[in-house]
Design a protein around this motif. Structure first.
Motif, PDB file in Angstrom:
ATOM      1  N   HIS A  61       0.816  -1.208   0.000  1.00  0.00           N
ATOM      2  CA  HIS A  61       0.000   0.000   0.000  1.00  0.00           C
ATOM      3  C   HIS A  61       0.854   1.264   0.000  1.00  0.00           C
ATOM      4  O   HIS A  61       1.680   1.460   0.890  1.00  0.00           O
ATOM      5  N   ARG A  62       0.617   2.085  -0.963  1.00  0.00           N
ATOM      6  CA  ARG A  62       1.389   3.329  -1.130  1.00  0.00           C
ATOM      7  C   ARG A  62       1.306   4.222   0.115  1.00  0.00           C
ATOM      8  O   ARG A  62       2.290   4.820   0.521  1.00  0.00           O
ATOM      9  N   ARG A  63       0.142   4.300   0.742  1.00  0.00           N
ATOM     10  CA  ARG A  63      -0.012   5.180   1.909  1.00  0.00           C
ATOM     11  C   ARG A  63       0.942   4.780   3.040  1.00  0.00           C
ATOM     12  O   ARG A  63       1.467   5.637   3.742  1.00  0.00           O
ATOM     13  N   LEU A  64       1.177   3.480   3.190  1.00  0.00           N
ATOM     14  CA  LEU A  64       2.081   3.028   4.243  1.00  0.00           C
ATOM     15  C   LEU A  64       3.540   3.185   3.810  1.00  0.00           C
ATOM     16  O   LEU A  64       4.386   3.586   4.612  1.00  0.00           O
ATOM     17  N   ARG A  65       3.832   2.899   2.549  1.00  0.00           N
ATOM     18  CA  ARG A  65       5.198   3.094   2.055  1.00  0.00           C
ATOM     19  C   ARG A  65       5.612   4.546   2.158  1.00  0.00           C
ATOM     20  O   ARG A  65       6.778   4.859   2.357  1.00  0.00           O
ATOM     21  N   ARG A  66       4.654   5.431   2.032  1.00  0.00           N
ATOM     22  CA  ARG A  66       4.935   6.868   2.119  1.00  0.00           C
ATOM     23  C   ARG A  66       5.545   7.226   3.472  1.00  0.00           C
ATOM     24  O   ARG A  66       6.393   8.113   3.558  1.00  0.00           O
ATOM     25  N   VAL A  67       5.143   6.543   4.523  1.00  0.00           N
ATOM     26  CA  VAL A  67       5.724   6.780   5.851  1.00  0.00           C
ATOM     27  C   VAL A  67       7.233   6.537   5.815  1.00  0.00           C
ATOM     28  O   VAL A  67       8.008   7.320   6.370  1.00  0.00           O
ATOM     29  N   PHE A  68       7.650   5.488   5.129  1.00  0.00           N
ATOM     30  CA  PHE A  68       9.080   5.176   5.036  1.00  0.00           C
ATOM     31  C   PHE A  68       9.806   6.201   4.167  1.00  0.00           C
ATOM     32  O   PHE A  68      10.954   6.551   4.441  1.00  0.00           O
ATOM     33  N   GLU A  69       9.152   6.688   3.129  1.00  0.00           N
ATOM     34  CA  GLU A  69       9.746   7.710   2.266  1.00  0.00           C
ATOM     35  C   GLU A  69       9.938   9.017   3.020  1.00  0.00           C
ATOM     36  O   GLU A  69      11.002   9.631   2.969  1.00  0.00           O
ATOM     37  N   ILE A  70       8.902   9.448   3.737  1.00  0.00           N
ATOM     38  CA  ILE A  70       8.951  10.718   4.473  1.00  0.00           C
ATOM     39  C   ILE A  70      10.035  10.694   5.541  1.00  0.00           C
ATOM     40  O   ILE A  70      10.712  11.694   5.770  1.00  0.00           O
ATOM     41  N   THR A  71      10.204   9.561   6.194  1.00  0.00           N
ATOM     42  CA  THR A  71      11.174   9.461   7.295  1.00  0.00           C
ATOM     43  C   THR A  71      12.588   9.147   6.824  1.00  0.00           C
ATOM     44  O   THR A  71      13.502   9.070   7.631  1.00  0.00           O
ATOM     45  N   GLY A  72      12.757   8.938   5.517  1.00  0.00           N
ATOM     46  CA  GLY A  72      14.087   8.618   4.991  1.00  0.00           C
ATOM     47  C   GLY A  72      14.487   7.171   5.190  1.00  0.00           C
ATOM     48  O   GLY A  72      15.653   6.820   5.007  1.00  0.00           O
ATOM     49  N   LEU A  73      13.535   6.327   5.545  1.00  0.00           N
ATOM     50  CA  LEU A  73      13.842   4.914   5.801  1.00  0.00           C
ATOM     51  C   LEU A  73      13.554   4.010   4.601  1.00  0.00           C
ATOM     52  O   LEU A  73      13.771   2.803   4.676  1.00  0.00           O
ATOM     53  N   ARG A  74      13.116   4.566   3.501  1.00  0.00           N
ATOM     54  CA  ARG A  74      12.751   3.765   2.327  1.00  0.00           C
ATOM     55  C   ARG A  74      13.913   2.906   1.840  1.00  0.00           C
ATOM     56  O   ARG A  74      13.750   1.755   1.486  1.00  0.00           O
ATOM     57  N   ARG A  75      15.106   3.438   1.831  1.00  0.00           N
ATOM     58  CA  ARG A  75      16.269   2.702   1.333  1.00  0.00           C
ATOM     59  C   ARG A  75      16.875   1.755   2.372  1.00  0.00           C
ATOM     60  O   ARG A  75      17.704   0.927   2.045  1.00  0.00           O
ATOM     61  N   ALA A  76      16.461   1.882   3.610  1.00  0.00           N
ATOM     62  CA  ALA A  76      17.018   1.031   4.668  1.00  0.00           C
ATOM     63  C   ALA A  76      16.452  -0.384   4.622  1.00  0.00           C
ATOM     64  O   ALA A  76      17.127  -1.334   4.995  1.00  0.00           O
ATOM     65  N   PHE A  77      15.223  -0.511   4.146  1.00  0.00           N
ATOM     66  CA  PHE A  77      14.529  -1.798   4.142  1.00  0.00           C
ATOM     67  C   PHE A  77      14.403  -2.356   2.735  1.00  0.00           C
ATOM     68  O   PHE A  77      14.400  -1.620   1.760  1.00  0.00           O
ATOM     69  N   VAL A  78      14.264  -3.677   2.658  1.00  0.00           N
ATOM     70  CA  VAL A  78      13.912  -4.352   1.415  1.00  0.00           C
ATOM     71  C   VAL A  78      12.395  -4.434   1.385  1.00  0.00           C
ATOM     72  O   VAL A  78      11.780  -4.930   2.327  1.00  0.00           O
ATOM     73  N   PHE A  79      11.787  -3.944   0.307  1.00  0.00           N
ATOM     74  CA  PHE A  79      10.332  -3.921   0.176  1.00  0.00           C
ATOM     75  C   PHE A  79       9.874  -4.833  -0.954  1.00  0.00           C
ATOM     76  O   PHE A  79      10.594  -5.057  -1.918  1.00  0.00           O
ATOM     77  N   GLY A  80       8.648  -5.303  -0.822  1.00  0.00           N
ATOM     78  CA  GLY A  80       7.988  -6.029  -1.889  1.00  0.00           C
ATOM     79  C   GLY A  80       6.492  -5.985  -1.657  1.00  0.00           C
ATOM     80  O   GLY A  80       6.039  -5.722  -0.544  1.00  0.00           O
ATOM     81  N   ASP A  81       5.738  -6.228  -2.738  1.00  0.00           N
ATOM     82  CA  ASP A  81       4.280  -6.222  -2.617  1.00  0.00           C
ATOM     83  C   ASP A  81       3.731  -7.524  -2.050  1.00  0.00           C
ATOM     84  O   ASP A  81       2.582  -7.577  -1.631  1.00  0.00           O
ATOM     85  N   ASP A  82       4.552  -8.581  -2.065  1.00  0.00           N
ATOM     86  CA  ASP A  82       4.156  -9.865  -1.490  1.00  0.00           C
ATOM     87  C   ASP A  82       5.419 -10.627  -1.080  1.00  0.00           C
ATOM     88  O   ASP A  82       6.539 -10.147  -1.281  1.00  0.00           O
ATOM     89  N   PHE A  83       5.223 -11.801  -0.505  1.00  0.00           N
ATOM     90  CA  PHE A  83       6.344 -12.590   0.010  1.00  0.00           C
ATOM     91  C   PHE A  83       7.362 -12.889  -1.083  1.00  0.00           C
ATOM     92  O   PHE A  83       8.565 -12.700  -0.899  1.00  0.00           O
ATOM     93  N   ASP A  84       6.884 -13.349  -2.239  1.00  0.00           N
ATOM     94  CA  ASP A  84       7.788 -13.708  -3.329  1.00  0.00           C
ATOM     95  C   ASP A  84       8.609 -12.513  -3.809  1.00  0.00           C
ATOM     96  O   ASP A  84       9.783 -12.665  -4.154  1.00  0.00           O
ATOM     97  N   ALA A  85       8.011 -11.337  -3.834  1.00  0.00           N
ATOM     98  CA  ALA A  85       8.727 -10.134  -4.264  1.00  0.00           C
ATOM     99  C   ALA A  85       9.839  -9.770  -3.278  1.00  0.00           C
ATOM    100  O   ALA A  85      10.923  -9.342  -3.681  1.00  0.00           O
ATOM    101  N   VAL A  86       9.589  -9.947  -1.994  1.00  0.00           N
ATOM    102  CA  VAL A  86      10.625  -9.666  -0.990  1.00  0.00           C
ATOM    103  C   VAL A  86      11.768 -10.669  -1.136  1.00  0.00           C
ATOM    104  O   VAL A  86      12.946 -10.292  -1.113  1.00  0.00           O
ATOM    105  N   ILE A  87      11.443 -11.935  -1.319  1.00  0.00           N
ATOM    106  CA  ILE A  87      12.487 -12.955  -1.485  1.00  0.00           C
ATOM    107  C   ILE A  87      13.304 -12.671  -2.748  1.00  0.00           C
ATOM    108  O   ILE A  87      14.535 -12.790  -2.747  1.00  0.00           O
ATOM    109  N   ALA A  88      12.637 -12.279  -3.822  1.00  0.00           N
ATOM    110  CA  ALA A  88      13.346 -11.923  -5.057  1.00  0.00           C
ATOM    111  C   ALA A  88      14.270 -10.724  -4.825  1.00  0.00           C
ATOM    112  O   ALA A  88      15.396 -10.690  -5.331  1.00  0.00           O
TER     113      ALA A  88
END
Length: 121
Positions: free
Chosen positions: A82-109
Motif C-alpha cells: 500500500h502506497r499510503r504506508l510506504r509513504r511513511v518510510f519515504e517521508i522518514t528517509g527509511l525507504r532505502r534502509a529496508f527491502v520492500f515487496g508487494d508480497d512474500f515472493d517479491a521480498v524474497i526476489a
C-alpha cells in the motif's frame, strides 16, 4: 487499538504477519511477540499488508529489528503493497534502509537480487 501478530516459517524464512495498528499502544506487545526470534541468523519478513496505522513507535521497532538483523547475517524485508504506508518510510528517509515487496515472493526476489549485487544490507 490492537495488533494481531502471527508467525510462520516459510522456505527458511520467518514470516511475521501483522494486522491492526503498530503504534505506541501496541509496540511493546509486538516487541514481546518477537523477542524469541533472532533476525541476525534467520531471514525475517514482516507483512504490513493489514496494518492500518504505523507511527514513530512502530517505525522504531522495525528499525530495531533491522539493526538486530544487520548484527549478523540476517535479512529483514517488508511486505508493503500500500502506497499510503510506504509513504511513511519515504517521508522518514527509511525507504532505502529496508527491502520492500508487494508480497512474500517479491521480498524474497529482492533479497536474492541484493545478494547477487553483493550488497550487505
Amino acid at each position: 487499538m490492537s495488533l494481531d501478530v502471527t508467525t510462520e516459517a516459510r522456505d527458511g524464512v520467518m514470516l511475521v504477519i501483522l494486522g491492526g495498528e503498530l503504534d505506541i499502544y501496541t509496540v511493546s506487545g509486538f516487541r514481546q511477540d518477537l523477542e524469541d526470534l533472532d533476525p541476525a541468523t534467520t531471514p525475517l519478513v514482516i507483512d504490513l499488508t493489514d496494518v492500518t496505522l504505523l507511527d514513530s513507535s512502530g517505525l522504531g521497532a522495525l528499525v530495531s529489528l533491522l539493526n538486530r538483523s544487520r548484527a549478523g547475517e540476517g535479512r529483514l524485508g517488508l511486505i508493503c503493497p500500500h502506497r499510503r504506508l510506504r509513504r511513511v518510510f519515504e517521508i522518514t528517509g527509511l525507504r532505502r534502509a529496508f527491502v520492500f515487496g508487494d508480497d512474500f515472493d517479491a521480498v524474497i526476489a529482492a533479497f536474492d537480487e541484493q545478494q547477487a549485487d553483493g550488497d550487505d544490507g
